[in-house]
Write a protein that holds these residues in place. Structure first.
Motif, PDB file in Angstrom:
ATOM      1  N   THR A  41      -2.668  -1.134  10.365  1.00  8.34           N
ATOM      2  CA  THR A  41      -1.630  -2.153  10.299  1.00  8.34           C
ATOM      3  C   THR A  41      -1.077  -2.276   8.879  1.00  8.34           C
ATOM      4  O   THR A  41      -1.785  -1.976   7.899  1.00  8.34           O
ATOM      5  CB  THR A  41      -2.182  -3.530  10.718  1.00  8.34           C
ATOM      6  OG1 THR A  41      -3.212  -3.921   9.813  1.00  8.34           O
ATOM      7  CG2 THR A  41      -2.726  -3.489  12.136  1.00  8.34           C
ATOM      8  N   PRO A  42       0.137  -2.738   8.742  1.00  9.95           N
ATOM      9  CA  PRO A  42       0.691  -2.983   7.406  1.00  9.95           C
ATOM     10  C   PRO A  42      -0.080  -4.083   6.659  1.00  9.95           C
ATOM     11  O   PRO A  42      -0.179  -4.039   5.435  1.00  9.95           O
ATOM     12  CB  PRO A  42       2.126  -3.428   7.675  1.00  9.95           C
ATOM     13  CG  PRO A  42       2.435  -3.012   9.062  1.00  9.95           C
ATOM     14  CD  PRO A  42       1.145  -2.911   9.781  1.00  9.95           C
ATOM     15  N   TRP A  43      -0.631  -5.042   7.412  1.00  2.38           N
ATOM     16  CA  TRP A  43      -1.376  -6.121   6.755  1.00  2.38           C
ATOM     17  C   TRP A  43      -2.633  -5.590   6.066  1.00  2.38           C
ATOM     18  O   TRP A  43      -3.025  -6.081   5.010  1.00  2.38           O
ATOM     19  CB  TRP A  43      -1.744  -7.216   7.761  1.00  2.38           C
ATOM     20  CG  TRP A  43      -0.541  -7.989   8.189  1.00  2.38           C
ATOM     21  CD1 TRP A  43       0.058  -7.948   9.407  1.00  2.38           C
ATOM     22  CD2 TRP A  43       0.226  -8.887   7.391  1.00  2.38           C
ATOM     23  NE1 TRP A  43       1.152  -8.765   9.422  1.00  2.38           N
ATOM     24  CE2 TRP A  43       1.277  -9.353   8.202  1.00  2.38           C
ATOM     25  CE3 TRP A  43       0.132  -9.327   6.081  1.00  2.38           C
ATOM     26  CZ2 TRP A  43       2.221 -10.252   7.735  1.00  2.38           C
ATOM     27  CZ3 TRP A  43       1.066 -10.219   5.617  1.00  2.38           C
ATOM     28  CH2 TRP A  43       2.111 -10.672   6.432  1.00  2.38           C
ATOM     29  N   PHE A  46      -1.451  -3.944   2.910  1.00  2.16           N
ATOM     30  CA  PHE A  46      -1.068  -4.984   1.964  1.00  2.16           C
ATOM     31  C   PHE A  46      -2.313  -5.639   1.367  1.00  2.16           C
ATOM     32  O   PHE A  46      -2.400  -5.823   0.138  1.00  2.16           O
ATOM     33  CB  PHE A  46      -0.189  -6.037   2.661  1.00  2.16           C
ATOM     34  CG  PHE A  46       0.170  -7.197   1.784  1.00  2.16           C
ATOM     35  CD1 PHE A  46       1.104  -7.062   0.772  1.00  2.16           C
ATOM     36  CD2 PHE A  46      -0.446  -8.426   1.962  1.00  2.16           C
ATOM     37  CE1 PHE A  46       1.423  -8.130  -0.047  1.00  2.16           C
ATOM     38  CE2 PHE A  46      -0.137  -9.505   1.154  1.00  2.16           C
ATOM     39  CZ  PHE A  46       0.798  -9.360   0.147  1.00  2.16           C
TER      40      PHE A  46
END
Length: 175
Positions: A41-43, A46
């Motif tokens: 996931t991008p989270w 990040f």
């Protein structure tokens, strides 16, 4: 004293396989899928980037007594933590992919069996349609029935004409 009740032994199960182990394998498989989904996931990217940035800023800008991974040595602890994370992430992701491959294989087999059943049903229906068409050839068509009725009407008209002619002839002979 009463003996403790022992679970029933099954002869179709190999010795040493308990009931709970299948759930443990499934639980671990679900865990690997959760990890793989989370890391994709991008989270996660990040959060990992934020973690690395905070780590590097802390160990660069904090007082020397508070630093635990000095930038002078190339952030050795950070490198170790990231290597450890990668060394566990790669096999977990591969396990999740293998699990997905197994599910896909089962799905493909079920699709193949469903396609075979559909093909068999279609072939059966095609044979039934052919049988109905052959049976319909033996049945009288609308045009055939009309032609038969016309010929019967013509015969009836001829019979009526001949009967009326006979009556006329009979009436003449009487007079």
């Amino acid at each position: 004293m009463a003996r403790a009740e022992q679970p029933e032994r099954r002869f179709d199960t190999p010795k040493g396989l308990g009931r709970g182990r299948g759930d443990d394998n499934d639980r671990f498989g679900r865990f690997t899928e959760l990890v793989a989904r989370g890391m994709g996931t991008p989270w996660f990217l990040f959060g990992l980037s934020l973690f690395v940035a905070v780590w590097m800023l802390w160990n660069t800008l904090a007082p020397a007594d508070w630093q635990f991974d000095r930038a002078d040595y190339g952030f050795i602890a950070l490198t170790l933590v990231l290597s450890l994370q990668a060394s566990y992430a790669a096999p977990l992701i591969l396990l999740a992919q293998n699990r997905q491959d197994d599910r896909d294989r089962v799905q493909i087999e079920q699709d193949r069996q469903r396609a075979e059943r559909n093909l068999a049903d279609t072939e059966y229906l095609a044979r039934e349609v052919v049988a109905l068409r052959l049976a319909m050839k033996d049945l009288a068509s609308r045009d055939f029935i009309r032609a038969e009725l016309r010929s019967l009407l013509e015969e009836m008209d001829k019979r009526d004409e001949s009967e009326s002619q006979e009556e006329d002839d009979h009436a003449r002979t009487r007079s």
